[in-house]
Design a protein around this motif. Sequence first.
Motif, PDB file in Angstrom:
ATOM      1  N   UNK A  36       6.476 -15.018 -93.936  1.00  0.00           N
ATOM      2  CA  UNK A  36       5.639 -16.273 -93.148  1.00  0.00           C
ATOM      3  C   UNK A  36       4.496 -15.725 -92.439  1.00  0.00           C
ATOM      4  N   UNK A  37       4.215 -14.610 -92.212  1.00  0.00           N
ATOM      5  CA  UNK A  37       3.003 -13.967 -91.701  1.00  0.00           C
ATOM      6  C   UNK A  37       1.851 -14.078 -92.627  1.00  0.00           C
ATOM      7  N   UNK A  38       2.043 -14.192 -93.850  1.00  0.00           N
ATOM      8  CA  UNK A  38       1.072 -14.641 -94.947  1.00  0.00           C
ATOM      9  C   UNK A  38       0.834 -16.067 -94.967  1.00  0.00           C
ATOM     10  N   UNK A  42      -2.689 -18.419 -88.139  1.00  0.00           N
ATOM     11  CA  UNK A  42      -3.452 -17.686 -86.904  1.00  0.00           C
ATOM     12  C   UNK A  42      -2.216 -16.831 -85.895  1.00  0.00           C
ATOM     13  N   UNK A  43      -1.592 -17.501 -85.036  1.00  0.00           N
ATOM     14  CA  UNK A  43      -0.567 -16.840 -84.218  1.00  0.00           C
ATOM     15  C   UNK A  43       0.435 -16.233 -85.141  1.00  0.00           C
ATOM     16  N   UNK A  44       1.239 -16.630 -86.086  1.00  0.00           N
ATOM     17  CA  UNK A  44       2.132 -15.819 -86.903  1.00  0.00           C
ATOM     18  C   UNK A  44       1.459 -14.575 -87.656  1.00  0.00           C
ATOM     19  N   UNK A  45       0.449 -14.764 -87.867  1.00  0.00           N
ATOM     20  CA  UNK A  45      -0.315 -13.687 -88.780  1.00  0.00           C
ATOM     21  C   UNK A  45      -0.671 -12.448 -87.617  1.00  0.00           C
ATOM     22  N   UNK A  46      -0.712 -12.616 -86.303  1.00  0.00           N
ATOM     23  CA  UNK A  46      -0.967 -11.680 -85.302  1.00  0.00           C
ATOM     24  C   UNK A  46       0.197 -10.815 -85.052  1.00  0.00           C
ATOM     25  N   UNK A  47       1.523 -11.738 -84.872  1.00  0.00           N
ATOM     26  CA  UNK A  47       2.394 -11.224 -83.967  1.00  0.00           C
ATOM     27  C   UNK A  47       3.252 -10.533 -85.209  1.00  0.00           C
TER      28      UNK A  47
END
Length: 462
Positions: A36-38, A42-47
């Motif tokens: 999901x980070x891909x 925004x937010x999920x790509x940083x955490x």
Amino acid sequence: MLDLFFIGFIGLVLLAGLKRPFLWVLLYIYIDILAPQKIGWSLVTVIPVSLIAFVAAFGGWLALDEKEGSRFTMRQALLAILLVYCGVSTLFAVFPEAAEAKWSWVWKALLFALFLPLTLRTRLRLEAVALTMVLTLGAIVISGGIKTLGGGGGYGMLHLFVNDNTGLYEGSILSCAAIASIPVAVWLMRHGTIFPPDWRVRIFGAGLIFSSLLIPIGTQARTGLLCIGVLGVLMLRSVRYRTLYVAAAGLAFLAAVPFLPQSYVDRMGTITKHEGDESASTRIAVWGWTLDYVKEHPLGGGFDVYRANSFTYFTQVVTGPADNREVTYQEVTDRARAFHSSYFEMLGEQGWPGLILWVWIQLLGVWQMEKIRWRMARSDAGKKSWQWGLATALQQGQIVYLVGSAFVGIAYQPFIFMLVGLQCGLWSYVQRTEAPAARGKRHALRDEKARLSEDHRPAWQK
């Protein structure tokens, strides 16, 4: 909005895991497959959601989960040896920076496969892992299947959730994994308890299987076609009505051929004529280079050593109209081309010791699943048991992977190592639950024979 959904879902599972820590294991499987980070913006790509789930899965098992029934098997020991060996080879890699980048995710795949069986103490947990793997991969597969039906496919053109041609989002890798997951999906349709078999489960399962079969068409991956053929042959062992199965498969194939895109048919035609396809010719050249390389470096060159290759080969070029074709040979010089084979990937990167370890791990899984099949098939009820069915599904999926991986560099693919971990968990579970019962029966039979022998002995011998 998409980022909030992912963060909210992951947060809820993390909270629920405080009461049921095994949920964190399932969460890591979900994140590692879907990435999901891909997908987010925004937010999920940083955490670092993958690292958080990874630490939670291990920490939850160590601190909160029960350990009764957990076993450490021989294959887990082999995985540990391979993990250490790959780590050491990274220290002496020919290309240190590239090797460290690959090592950053390979160690997690190997370590999780080693760890996963320790958590699989019950049937429910085995099924939960299988279900999470199939449904999470299914999210990608169903998306790809819908786009294929809509005419959005093509070699390197089937865009899924992300515009990223790596991991499970690469066409050949996704095709191999999708076909390998079909037997597990069939098992869940027949023996599932989380979603008990009914008409809704069967309809969804049929749709998922159909989507999986569409993925090789949408990606135009030749590997997928080979995997479908291998799976079709393997299923002859487990289907009840083989003649009907062969007839139905033949009719389905004949019905599908007219609807196949011409570009797909043309690409599949290069399977038997690699001289006319630069991609296939490159693979042959890379494999030859790898064999020459390990003659001088039997321990391999570390991750991504393919960057050192350079070679020249000839490819066929066909010109002119259909009734007057002219064939010429064009010289092609290439360098730094990937292995395009898991076997040569292991051989080039980890040398003969690494390849032997990897093949040993894989073949041991095929043998262990076959042994479970033999054990459960001693009775008619055993052949209908969920253990026999799961062993059959995992064996079929692994063999499909072993064939497909001959043409794709997926020796360390996390999804496949999760399947290996699931095999280890099933093997440990059967050894723990079935073996004692079998030993008890043998001991009871031995005692009964001894008692009868004692009763028939003459009085002077008693």
